[in-house]
Scaffold this motif. Structure first.
Motif, PDB file in Angstrom:
ATOM      1  N   ASP A 158       0.878  -1.165   0.000  1.00  0.00           N
ATOM      2  CA  ASP A 158       0.000   0.000   0.000  1.00  0.00           C
ATOM      3  C   ASP A 158       0.919   1.219   0.000  1.00  0.00           C
ATOM      4  O   ASP A 158       1.525   1.547   1.031  1.00  0.00           O
ATOM      5  CB  ASP A 158      -0.894  -0.003   1.253  1.00  0.00           C
ATOM      6  N   PRO A 159       1.046   1.879  -1.140  1.00  0.00           N
ATOM      7  CA  PRO A 159       2.012   2.992  -1.229  1.00  0.00           C
ATOM      8  C   PRO A 159       1.731   4.126  -0.249  1.00  0.00           C
ATOM      9  O   PRO A 159       2.631   4.857   0.140  1.00  0.00           O
ATOM     10  CB  PRO A 159       1.897   3.464  -2.684  1.00  0.00           C
ATOM     11  N   GLU A 160       0.469   4.250   0.192  1.00  0.00           N
ATOM     12  CA  GLU A 160       0.160   5.310   1.154  1.00  0.00           C
ATOM     13  C   GLU A 160       0.876   5.036   2.480  1.00  0.00           C
ATOM     14  O   GLU A 160       1.278   5.953   3.183  1.00  0.00           O
ATOM     15  CB  GLU A 160      -1.360   5.395   1.410  1.00  0.00           C
ATOM     16  N   LEU A 161       1.034   3.746   2.790  1.00  0.00           N
ATOM     17  CA  LEU A 161       1.636   3.381   4.081  1.00  0.00           C
ATOM     18  C   LEU A 161       3.093   2.946   3.940  1.00  0.00           C
ATOM     19  O   LEU A 161       3.907   3.158   4.843  1.00  0.00           O
ATOM     20  CB  LEU A 161       0.848   2.212   4.716  1.00  0.00           C
ATOM     21  N   ASP A 162       3.409   2.299   2.827  1.00  0.00           N
ATOM     22  CA  ASP A 162       4.729   1.679   2.705  1.00  0.00           C
ATOM     23  C   ASP A 162       5.817   2.609   2.158  1.00  0.00           C
ATOM     24  O   ASP A 162       6.976   2.215   2.071  1.00  0.00           O
ATOM     25  CB  ASP A 162       4.632   0.422   1.816  1.00  0.00           C
ATOM     26  N   ASP A 207       7.600   6.426   2.512  1.00  0.00           N
ATOM     27  CA  ASP A 207       7.696   7.619   3.359  1.00  0.00           C
ATOM     28  C   ASP A 207       7.699   8.862   2.465  1.00  0.00           C
ATOM     29  O   ASP A 207       8.744   9.287   1.983  1.00  0.00           O
ATOM     30  CB  ASP A 207       8.986   7.545   4.191  1.00  0.00           C
ATOM     31  N   TRP A 208       6.511   9.403   2.247  1.00  0.00           N
ATOM     32  CA  TRP A 208       6.385  10.538   1.333  1.00  0.00           C
ATOM     33  C   TRP A 208       6.962  11.831   1.914  1.00  0.00           C
ATOM     34  O   TRP A 208       7.071  12.829   1.219  1.00  0.00           O
ATOM     35  CB  TRP A 208       4.917  10.739   0.929  1.00  0.00           C
ATOM     36  N   ARG A 253      -3.749   1.374  -6.968  1.00  0.00           N
ATOM     37  CA  ARG A 253      -2.716   1.778  -5.992  1.00  0.00           C
ATOM     38  C   ARG A 253      -1.479   2.309  -6.715  1.00  0.00           C
ATOM     39  O   ARG A 253      -0.847   3.266  -6.267  1.00  0.00           O
ATOM     40  CB  ARG A 253      -2.358   0.603  -5.079  1.00  0.00           C
ATOM     41  N   THR A 268      -2.074   5.856  -7.803  1.00  0.00           N
ATOM     42  CA  THR A 268      -1.950   6.740  -6.632  1.00  0.00           C
ATOM     43  C   THR A 268      -0.468   6.951  -6.322  1.00  0.00           C
ATOM     44  O   THR A 268      -0.019   8.074  -6.035  1.00  0.00           O
ATOM     45  CB  THR A 268      -2.624   6.081  -5.402  1.00  0.00           C
ATOM     46  N   MET A 269       0.285   5.856  -6.397  1.00  0.00           N
ATOM     47  CA  MET A 269       1.724   5.921  -6.070  1.00  0.00           C
ATOM     48  C   MET A 269       2.466   6.837  -7.057  1.00  0.00           C
ATOM     49  O   MET A 269       3.256   7.690  -6.638  1.00  0.00           O
ATOM     50  CB  MET A 269       2.289   4.491  -6.110  1.00  0.00           C
ATOM     51  N   ARG A 328       1.500  10.474  -6.469  1.00  0.00           N
ATOM     52  CA  ARG A 328       2.191  11.029  -5.287  1.00  0.00           C
ATOM     53  C   ARG A 328       3.661  11.250  -5.597  1.00  0.00           C
ATOM     54  O   ARG A 328       4.266  12.224  -5.150  1.00  0.00           O
ATOM     55  CB  ARG A 328       2.037  10.073  -4.094  1.00  0.00           C
ATOM     56  N   TRP A 361       5.726  14.590  -5.290  1.00  0.00           N
ATOM     57  CA  TRP A 361       6.935  14.623  -4.451  1.00  0.00           C
ATOM     58  C   TRP A 361       8.128  15.189  -5.244  1.00  0.00           C
ATOM     59  O   TRP A 361       8.966  15.919  -4.706  1.00  0.00           O
ATOM     60  CB  TRP A 361       7.241  13.199  -3.964  1.00  0.00           C
TER      61      TRP A 361
END
Ligand SMILES: [Fe+2]
Ligand SMILES: [Fe+2]
Length: 307
Positions: A35-39, A41-42, A126, A129-130, A133, A137
């Motif tokens: 899960d890129p939202e969690l895995d 570190d943005w 996902r 989304t990744m 983001r 970034w």
């Protein structure tokens, strides 16, 4: 059970074989998914000296224009080119999601094959989304494909059937995959992007193996009269992807004229070699299935994907 569903099996492709592949991929998906939202570190800062892609893969690398750029400008251009490739990948994932949804819509929802299509849709959501983001970034624009290509992309899920679905899928997945694998092996790019690439490579390996098997089956059941049309469509998609990877607007980031510089990039033997290298495995597979032939061969050449 199959009266109201589309069963596109051929007699020599037992349901068991397809189901076994799909079950195996479903088990792998359940065991290893991110899960890129969690895995990721943005909040990680940009590493000051690491490039955003291998400079040797930049579209201008090796040209006189490249030699005139300062080291800082080269790094800036690499950052924008990497964002352009990621944006195209993201755009193609949207198309792929819709093609998979079409397959699930027409299929038997109780089969592992349809359940795997749904699992792949979830992964592609996902990934998009990744990448979105990641582009944010990177602090660069999400470069879009040209408006008419954007419209054609929206049509593709309606038009694509059988081998065009799976051929297009592989075109959209295998070309970026080869570039990402090289970056991971090299290990010299931005650490956050290394992580993004690792996740994507791992999950795409399942998608690619699914699409490769589906392509072989689709080719076997395509009627002879339809083959030239399918080959031509795939050749056009190949050409569009090749031409879209680098949005000419990236050149503005280092004060270069987009139109003039695009011509320089397309004539650059190093960039042409990069495109051929990135599509090498895919071209070998398509050749095996007789998918690169007249009519359409010309478009593969024009996209610098074959000689
Ligand atoms: Fe993906
Ligand atoms: Fe994928």
């Amino acid at each position: 059970m199959t009266t109201n569903t589309v069963d596109d099996r051929t007699p020599d492709q037992p349901a068991d074989e397809r189901e076994r592949t799909a079950e195996r991929l479903l088990r792998s998906t359940a065991a290893r998914a991110y899960d890129p939202e969690l895995d990721i570190d943005w909040s990680a800062p940009i590493a000051p000296d690491a490039p955003f892609m291998k400079l040797e893969r930049c579209s201008l690398y090796g040209t006189e224009t490249w030699r005139r750029l300062t080291e800082e400008q080269r790094m800036t251009l690499a950052r924008h080119e990497a964002a352009s490739v990621a944006s195209v990948g993201l755009w193609f994932e949207h198309i792929l999601i819709r093609m998979l949804a079409k397959m699930a819509y027409n299929g038997d929802p109780t089969t592992a094959r349809v359940r795997y299509a749904l699992a792949e849709i979830a992964e592609e959501c996902r990934h998009s989304t990744m990448f979105a983001r990641m582009i944010g970034w990177m602090g660069v624009p999400a470069y879009r494909v040209r408006p008419h290509i954007h419209r054609l992309g929206a049509l593709l899920p309606f038009l694509a059937r059988n081998e065009v679905i799976w051929g297009a899928t592989l075109l959209g997945e295998e070309i970026p995959d080869r570039l990402q694998r090289e970056m991971v092996e090299d290990g010299c790019i931005q650490p956050l992007m290394l992580m993004v690439n690792r996740i994507h490579i791992m999950e795409e390996a399942r998608h690619i193996s699914f699409a490769r098997e589906e392509l072989a089956r689709a080719v076997a059941r395509t009627p002879r009269w339809l083959r030239p049309i399918q080959r031509l469509l795939l050749a056009h998609i190949a050409f569009i992807i090749s031409r879209s990877l680098i949005n000419p607007e990236v050149y503005r980031s280092v004060g270069l004229d987009p139109r003039k510089t695009r011509r320089i990039a397309l004539a650059n033997p190093n960039y042409q070699r990069t495109l051929r290298w990135a599509s090498e495995k895919l071209v070998a597979l398509f050749d095996e299935h007789g998918l690169i032939a007249h009519p359409g061969r010309h478009w593969w050449k024009a996209g610098y994907l074959i000689r």
